[in-house]
Write a protein that holds these residues in place. Structure first.
Motif, PDB file in Angstrom:
ATOM      1  N   GLU A 258      38.644  51.709  45.630  1.00  0.00           N
ATOM      2  CA  GLU A 258      39.997  51.733  46.214  1.00  0.00           C
ATOM      3  C   GLU A 258      41.036  51.369  45.163  1.00  0.00           C
ATOM      4  O   GLU A 258      42.078  52.007  45.048  1.00  0.00           O
ATOM      5  CB  GLU A 258      40.090  50.744  47.386  1.00  0.00           C
ATOM      6  N   LYS A 259      40.744  50.331  44.376  1.00  0.00           N
ATOM      7  CA  LYS A 259      41.707  49.911  43.347  1.00  0.00           C
ATOM      8  C   LYS A 259      41.899  51.028  42.318  1.00  0.00           C
ATOM      9  O   LYS A 259      43.022  51.293  41.878  1.00  0.00           O
ATOM     10  CB  LYS A 259      41.219  48.619  42.679  1.00  0.00           C
ATOM     11  N   ASN A 260      40.803  51.691  41.950  1.00  0.00           N
ATOM     12  CA  ASN A 260      40.909  52.744  40.932  1.00  0.00           C
ATOM     13  C   ASN A 260      41.681  53.978  41.385  1.00  0.00           C
ATOM     14  O   ASN A 260      42.033  54.825  40.577  1.00  0.00           O
ATOM     15  CB  ASN A 260      39.508  53.161  40.449  1.00  0.00           C
TER      16      ASN A 260
ATOM     17  N   HIS B  17      33.916  47.779  31.281  1.00  0.00           N
ATOM     18  CA  HIS B  17      34.558  48.322  32.493  1.00  0.00           C
ATOM     19  C   HIS B  17      35.575  49.392  32.119  1.00  0.00           C
ATOM     20  O   HIS B  17      35.626  50.472  32.723  1.00  0.00           O
ATOM     21  CB  HIS B  17      35.278  47.219  33.278  1.00  0.00           C
ATOM     22  N   LYS B  18      36.389  49.078  31.096  1.00  0.00           N
ATOM     23  CA  LYS B  18      37.399  50.060  30.672  1.00  0.00           C
ATOM     24  C   LYS B  18      36.712  51.311  30.137  1.00  0.00           C
ATOM     25  O   LYS B  18      37.135  52.436  30.403  1.00  0.00           O
ATOM     26  CB  LYS B  18      38.289  49.469  29.573  1.00  0.00           C
ATOM     27  N   LEU B  19      35.631  51.096  29.389  1.00  0.00           N
ATOM     28  CA  LEU B  19      34.918  52.225  28.786  1.00  0.00           C
ATOM     29  C   LEU B  19      34.384  53.171  29.869  1.00  0.00           C
ATOM     30  O   LEU B  19      34.566  54.391  29.806  1.00  0.00           O
ATOM     31  CB  LEU B  19      33.770  51.664  27.948  1.00  0.00           C
TER      32      LEU B  19
ATOM     33  N   SER C 113      45.613  52.028  40.927  1.00  0.00           N
ATOM     34  CA  SER C 113      45.991  51.004  39.944  1.00  0.00           C
ATOM     35  C   SER C 113      46.887  51.561  38.842  1.00  0.00           C
ATOM     36  O   SER C 113      46.937  52.768  38.591  1.00  0.00           O
ATOM     37  CB  SER C 113      44.748  50.375  39.316  1.00  0.00           C
ATOM     38  N   HIS C 114      47.578  50.648  38.180  1.00  0.00           N
ATOM     39  CA  HIS C 114      48.400  50.962  37.013  1.00  0.00           C
ATOM     40  C   HIS C 114      47.586  51.679  35.949  1.00  0.00           C
ATOM     41  O   HIS C 114      48.027  52.672  35.381  1.00  0.00           O
ATOM     42  CB  HIS C 114      48.983  49.660  36.463  1.00  0.00           C
ATOM     43  N   ARG C 115      46.343  51.185  35.699  1.00  0.00           N
ATOM     44  CA  ARG C 115      45.505  51.817  34.679  1.00  0.00           C
ATOM     45  C   ARG C 115      45.153  53.246  35.087  1.00  0.00           C
ATOM     46  O   ARG C 115      45.207  54.176  34.288  1.00  0.00           O
ATOM     47  CB  ARG C 115      44.210  51.001  34.504  1.00  0.00           C
ATOM     48  N   ALA C 116      44.791  53.412  36.369  1.00  0.00           N
ATOM     49  CA  ALA C 116      44.445  54.760  36.853  1.00  0.00           C
ATOM     50  C   ALA C 116      45.646  55.694  36.722  1.00  0.00           C
ATOM     51  O   ALA C 116      45.497  56.853  36.324  1.00  0.00           O
ATOM     52  CB  ALA C 116      43.978  54.680  38.306  1.00  0.00           C
TER      53      ALA C 116
ATOM     54  N   GLY D 205      37.513  42.088  41.503  1.00  0.00           N
ATOM     55  CA  GLY D 205      38.498  42.249  40.441  1.00  0.00           C
ATOM     56  C   GLY D 205      38.535  41.079  39.469  1.00  0.00           C
ATOM     57  O   GLY D 205      37.570  40.323  39.329  1.00  0.00           O
ATOM     58  N   PHE D 206      39.682  40.893  38.838  1.00  0.00           N
ATOM     59  CA  PHE D 206      39.828  39.878  37.794  1.00  0.00           C
ATOM     60  C   PHE D 206      41.308  39.514  37.678  1.00  0.00           C
ATOM     61  O   PHE D 206      42.153  40.061  38.380  1.00  0.00           O
ATOM     62  CB  PHE D 206      39.282  40.411  36.456  1.00  0.00           C
ATOM     63  N   GLY D 207      41.598  38.610  36.759  1.00  0.00           N
ATOM     64  CA  GLY D 207      42.993  38.274  36.437  1.00  0.00           C
ATOM     65  C   GLY D 207      43.805  37.902  37.671  1.00  0.00           C
ATOM     66  O   GLY D 207      43.428  37.034  38.461  1.00  0.00           O
ATOM     67  N   TYR D 208      44.912  38.585  37.857  1.00  0.00           N
ATOM     68  CA  TYR D 208      45.864  38.273  38.931  1.00  0.00           C
ATOM     69  C   TYR D 208      45.524  38.974  40.258  1.00  0.00           C
ATOM     70  O   TYR D 208      46.307  38.900  41.210  1.00  0.00           O
ATOM     71  CB  TYR D 208      47.277  38.680  38.504  1.00  0.00           C
ATOM     72  N   ASP D 209      44.391  39.666  40.322  1.00  0.00           N
ATOM     73  CA  ASP D 209      44.073  40.436  41.525  1.00  0.00           C
ATOM     74  C   ASP D 209      44.163  39.642  42.832  1.00  0.00           C
ATOM     75  O   ASP D 209      44.685  40.160  43.824  1.00  0.00           O
ATOM     76  CB  ASP D 209      42.683  41.076  41.400  1.00  0.00           C
ATOM     77  N   PRO D 210      43.704  38.371  42.886  1.00  0.00           N
ATOM     78  CA  PRO D 210      43.754  37.645  44.179  1.00  0.00           C
ATOM     79  C   PRO D 210      45.166  37.368  44.700  1.00  0.00           C
ATOM     80  O   PRO D 210      45.342  37.083  45.878  1.00  0.00           O
ATOM     81  CB  PRO D 210      43.026  36.323  43.864  1.00  0.00           C
TER      82      PRO D 210
ATOM     83  N   ASP E 279      47.270  48.577  26.923  1.00  0.00           N
ATOM     84  CA  ASP E 279      47.740  47.206  27.070  1.00  0.00           C
ATOM     85  C   ASP E 279      48.377  47.094  28.447  1.00  0.00           C
ATOM     86  O   ASP E 279      49.134  47.979  28.854  1.00  0.00           O
ATOM     87  CB  ASP E 279      48.758  46.857  25.975  1.00  0.00           C
ATOM     88  N   SER E 280      48.037  46.036  29.162  1.00  0.00           N
ATOM     89  CA  SER E 280      48.485  45.901  30.550  1.00  0.00           C
ATOM     90  C   SER E 280      49.006  44.510  30.830  1.00  0.00           C
ATOM     91  O   SER E 280      48.752  43.579  30.061  1.00  0.00           O
ATOM     92  CB  SER E 280      47.321  46.111  31.530  1.00  0.00           C
ATOM     93  N   GLY E 281      49.639  44.370  31.965  1.00  0.00           N
ATOM     94  CA  GLY E 281      50.052  43.050  32.406  1.00  0.00           C
ATOM     95  C   GLY E 281      50.804  43.126  33.718  1.00  0.00           C
ATOM     96  O   GLY E 281      51.041  44.212  34.263  1.00  0.00           O
TER      97      GLY E 281
END
Ligand code: IMP
Length: 198
Positions: free
Chosen positions: A169-171, A12-14, A174-177, A148-153, A70-72
């Motif tokens: 929408e998230k992309n 996904h990241k790739l 988002s923090h990564r975007a 999504g994944f992780g803490y998304d809900p 690295d994210s969180g």
């Protein structure tokens, strides 16, 4: 065409990074494609330190320019926790329920939180650059949504959880975007604009 190694094998990241950097004439290789298999201990105390640890490990093996992220999630009422421990905060599948139980007595106005991503870029000369992106929101009272994944809900952006947003929408927000947008601007400046505007 330049090659940059992304210090991950997460598909996904790739895909996300490729979509953003390919218009700059940059080929993004996974660790596997670059022939490296390193898993350094992420023992930094900040996202930036952990991103740098991952990037340096891959650079040492390949000598090629490298990106690592690295994210969180940082929750204000928990003094920034889980932060760099986001992935290890609870057993898989229990991240959200553990966070909700720790937040059960926290009033609405104090449920603010942010996702953070730091991207470390090491160039062909071994020089380091860090780009940081954030996305601010609040922690809900229950899990909502299935994307999504992780803490998304449990992370609410406006009145919807991240898990209720489509990937598109998230992309956008988002923090990564946001970190990737900053990196894109730096690389566009450095490697030229000729391919940048498709
Ligand atoms: P990583 O450094 O990107 O692998 O993220 C570390 C941990 O932070 C993940 O295992 C997730 O628990 C959490 N995390 C990072 N980004 C997100 C996101 O976009 N949504 C939900 N959880 C995330």
């Amino acid at each position: 065409m330049r090659n940059i190694v992304l210090a991950t094998n997460n598909s996904h990241k790739l895909r996300e990074v490729r979509e953003i950097l390919e218009p700059l004439g940059i080929t993004v290789l996974s660790q596997q494609e670059a022939g490296v298999q390193v898993e350094p201990e992420e023992n930094g105390s900040t996202f930036a330190e952990n991103a740098e640890i991952k990037a340096r490990a891959v650079y040492a093996e390949t000598g090629l320019p490298v990106l690592a992220d690295d994210s969180g999630l940082c929750v204000d009422a928990l003094d920034g926790a889980p932060g760099v421990y986001s992935a290890r905060f609870a057993p898989a599948g229990e991240l959200c329920s553990k966070l909700l139980s720790m937040m059960q007595d926290v009033p609405a106005a104090q449920r603010t939180a942010k996702f953070v991503t730091d991207i470390a870029f090491i160039d062909e000369n071994g020089q380091l650059l860090i780009c940081e992106g954030e996305c601010c929101g609040t922690i809900g009272y229950e899990e909502r949504g299935t994307n999504g994944f992780g803490y998304d809900p449990v992370f609410f952006y406006g009145d919807r959880s991240f898990a209720e947003l489509s990937a598109q929408e998230k992309n956008q927000v988002s923090h990564r975007a946001n970190a990737l947008k900053k990196l894109y601007d730096v690389l566009k400046e450095r490697y030229g604009e000729s391919h940048a505007d498709k």
